[in-house]
Design an enzyme around this catalytic site. Structure first.
Site, PDB file in Angstrom:
ATOM      1  N   HIS A  93      18.822  41.315  15.169  1.00  0.00           N
ATOM      2  CA  HIS A  93      19.974  40.411  15.141  1.00  0.00           C
ATOM      3  C   HIS A  93      20.169  40.020  13.667  1.00  0.00           C
ATOM      4  O   HIS A  93      19.839  38.916  13.249  1.00  0.00           O
ATOM      5  CB  HIS A  93      19.655  39.182  16.000  1.00  0.00           C
ATOM      6  CG  HIS A  93      20.834  38.330  16.347  1.00  0.00           C
ATOM      7  ND1 HIS A  93      22.036  38.399  15.687  1.00  0.00           N
ATOM      8  CD2 HIS A  93      20.979  37.371  17.294  1.00  0.00           C
ATOM      9  CE1 HIS A  93      22.870  37.517  16.222  1.00  0.00           C
ATOM     10  NE2 HIS A  93      22.256  36.886  17.192  1.00  0.00           N
ATOM     11  N   THR A  99      26.970  33.113  18.754  1.00  0.00           N
ATOM     12  CA  THR A  99      27.286  34.287  17.930  1.00  0.00           C
ATOM     13  C   THR A  99      28.754  34.677  18.098  1.00  0.00           C
ATOM     14  O   THR A  99      29.476  34.845  17.117  1.00  0.00           O
ATOM     15  CB  THR A  99      26.353  35.461  18.280  1.00  0.00           C
ATOM     16  OG1 THR A  99      25.003  35.011  18.149  1.00  0.00           O
ATOM     17  CG2 THR A  99      26.576  36.633  17.346  1.00  0.00           C
ATOM     18  N   ARG A 151      27.701  43.173  20.521  1.00  0.00           N
ATOM     19  CA  ARG A 151      26.424  42.745  21.123  1.00  0.00           C
ATOM     20  C   ARG A 151      26.177  43.604  22.348  1.00  0.00           C
ATOM     21  O   ARG A 151      27.081  43.771  23.188  1.00  0.00           O
ATOM     22  CB  ARG A 151      26.468  41.271  21.501  1.00  0.00           C
ATOM     23  CG  ARG A 151      25.275  40.875  22.363  1.00  0.00           C
ATOM     24  CD  ARG A 151      25.117  39.400  22.508  1.00  0.00           C
ATOM     25  NE  ARG A 151      24.652  38.793  21.268  1.00  0.00           N
ATOM     26  CZ  ARG A 151      24.164  37.560  21.185  1.00  0.00           C
ATOM     27  NH1 ARG A 151      24.088  36.811  22.264  1.00  0.00           N
ATOM     28  NH2 ARG A 151      23.763  37.069  20.032  1.00  0.00           N
TER      29      ARG A 151
HETATM   30  C1  NCD Z   1      19.625  34.509  20.147  1.00  0.00           C
HETATM   31  C2  NCD Z   1      19.959  35.899  20.644  1.00  0.00           C
HETATM   32  O1  NCD Z   1      20.962  36.120  21.315  1.00  0.00           O
HETATM   33  O2  NCD Z   1      19.181  36.767  20.294  1.00  0.00           O
HETATM   34  N1  NCD Z   1      20.690  33.649  20.098  1.00  0.00           N
HETATM   35  C3  NCD Z   1      21.565  33.687  19.034  1.00  0.00           C
HETATM   36  O3  NCD Z   1      22.253  34.654  18.831  1.00  0.00           O
HETATM   37  N2  NCD Z   1      21.626  32.633  18.215  1.00  0.00           N
HETATM   38  C4  NCD Z   1      18.362  33.933  20.655  1.00  0.00           C
HETATM   39  C5  NCD Z   1      18.089  33.882  22.130  1.00  0.00           C
HETATM   40  O4  NCD Z   1      18.870  34.335  22.952  1.00  0.00           O
HETATM   41  O5  NCD Z   1      17.037  33.332  22.472  1.00  0.00           O
END
Ligand code: NCD
Length: 321
Positions: free
Chosen positions: A148, A71, A120
């Site tokens: 997300h 991300t 985040r």
């Molecule tokens: C996910 C998240 O951070 O929620 N990863 C992502 O952003 N592609 C999935 C996860 O951590 O399992």
């Protein structure tokens, strides 16, 4: 930038106006808007390969209070591919949060340095709070177990690109449906289309009740589905990692660790054109032998993260309508 906090109804939000908008929850979007984002993402494919100056002079701040590979790096790569610049931190210990600064003050500081903020955070509601304080658009890059939204847009983009459509798909969400935030945003998003949803998980990791109530009122949802039984019918197998870090205690995690694993045998009876997606990171829930099957699309999904985030940055910064 949250419109509701200003006491205004966002009358233009549903008029395909994205400039200055926060991306906090996928629930803030109607289907037409999502389709538009996916169209803009498609138009970004050549720019992602060849580069562009579309966001020259603009700055993205990535404030990541939780670990990330895809991300954060794809947001940064997206901004650089559009000719913009990036600042930020990848762990709270490297910021004044360590000294006790709260999120609202962090945001009111960073808005002076950047035109858009990708955030985040482990706390649910943190993106909403940040949006209430920030003068620049806030993009939710993952909040606790809650949502997300940009990952859901990537998932939809991948379905449209790989299966040629979203309406009419039969989609199975497999794994940690309780603590996984990607499946919450994705379920809300899929509920805007004509999709049949199958939920497959260990008993203790079943889909959150609040999400379930919303999606069940809109589309057919089969809870507690048997993966082997539904395998010959489904078009999309969306697998998720057990969110170890979000379990209240280690004993609870130990009970479900390794509870499911997709291998060649699992997909033996699958449709030829089934696609297997995963937001990644994967731990052991998809066997490496599956990577070489024609159904595996999770690494294509990673590329799609770039173009979808290029689209989102261009839209909220008003470089594309
Ligand atoms: C996910 C998240 O951070 O929620 N990863 C992502 O952003 N592609 C999935 C996860 O951590 O399992």
């Amino acid at each position: 930038m949250l419109f509701s906090t200003l006491g205004l109804s966002c009358f233009w939000c549903h008029n395909l106006e994205f400039k200055g908008r926060d991306i906090v929850s996928i629930e803030d979007f109607i289907q037409t808007e999502i389709n538009h984002i996916l169209d803009v993402a498609k138009s970004m494919e050549p720019l992602a390969k060849g580069g562009s100056e579309l966001l020259k002079g603009k700055i993205l701040a990535t404030l990541f209070f939780e670990p990330s590979t895809r991300t954060r790096l794809s947001f940064e790569s997206a901004m650089l591919k559009l000719g913009g610049n990036v600042i930020g931190f990848a762990e709270p210990d490297a910021s004044s949060t360590r000294k006790g600064e709260n999120l609202a003050d962090t945001v009111r500081t960073v808005e002076n340095y950047a035109d858009v903020i990708a955030l985040r955070h482990s706390l649910e509601g943190s993106a909403k709070l940040a949006a209430e304080f920030s003068k620049v658009p806030i993009i939710n890059a993952g909040t606790g177990s809650e949502e997300h939204p940009t990952q859901a847009l990537i998932d939809l983009y991948t379905m449209r690109k790989e299966s040629g459509k979203i309406d009419g798909l039969k989609v199975a969400l497999v794994g940690d449906l309780r603590y996984g935030r990607t499946v919450h945003s994705l379920a809300y998003a899929l509920a805007l289309y004509s999709v049949e949803l199958y939920l497959v998980s260990p008993e203790t990791l079943r889909m959150r009740k609040d999400v379930l109530a919303t999606i069940k009122s809109k589309i057919p949802v089969t809870e507690n589905a048997n993966l082997e039984k539904i395998m010959p019918q489904i078009d999309v197998l969306y697998v998720t990692r057990i969110q170890k870090e979000r379990f209240p205690d280690a004993a609870e995690y130990a009970k479900v660790k390794g509870a499911y694993r997709i291998d060649l045998k699992t997909i033996e009876k699958a449709k030829k054109d089934l696609i297997i997606l995963h937001p990644l990171p994967r731990v052991d829930e998809i066997a490496p032998e599956v990577d070489n099957t024609p159904q595996a699309r999770y690494f294509q999904q990673v590329w799609n993260g770039i173009v979808v985030r290029m689209a989102l940055l261009s839209l909220v910064l008003g470089a594309v309508e």
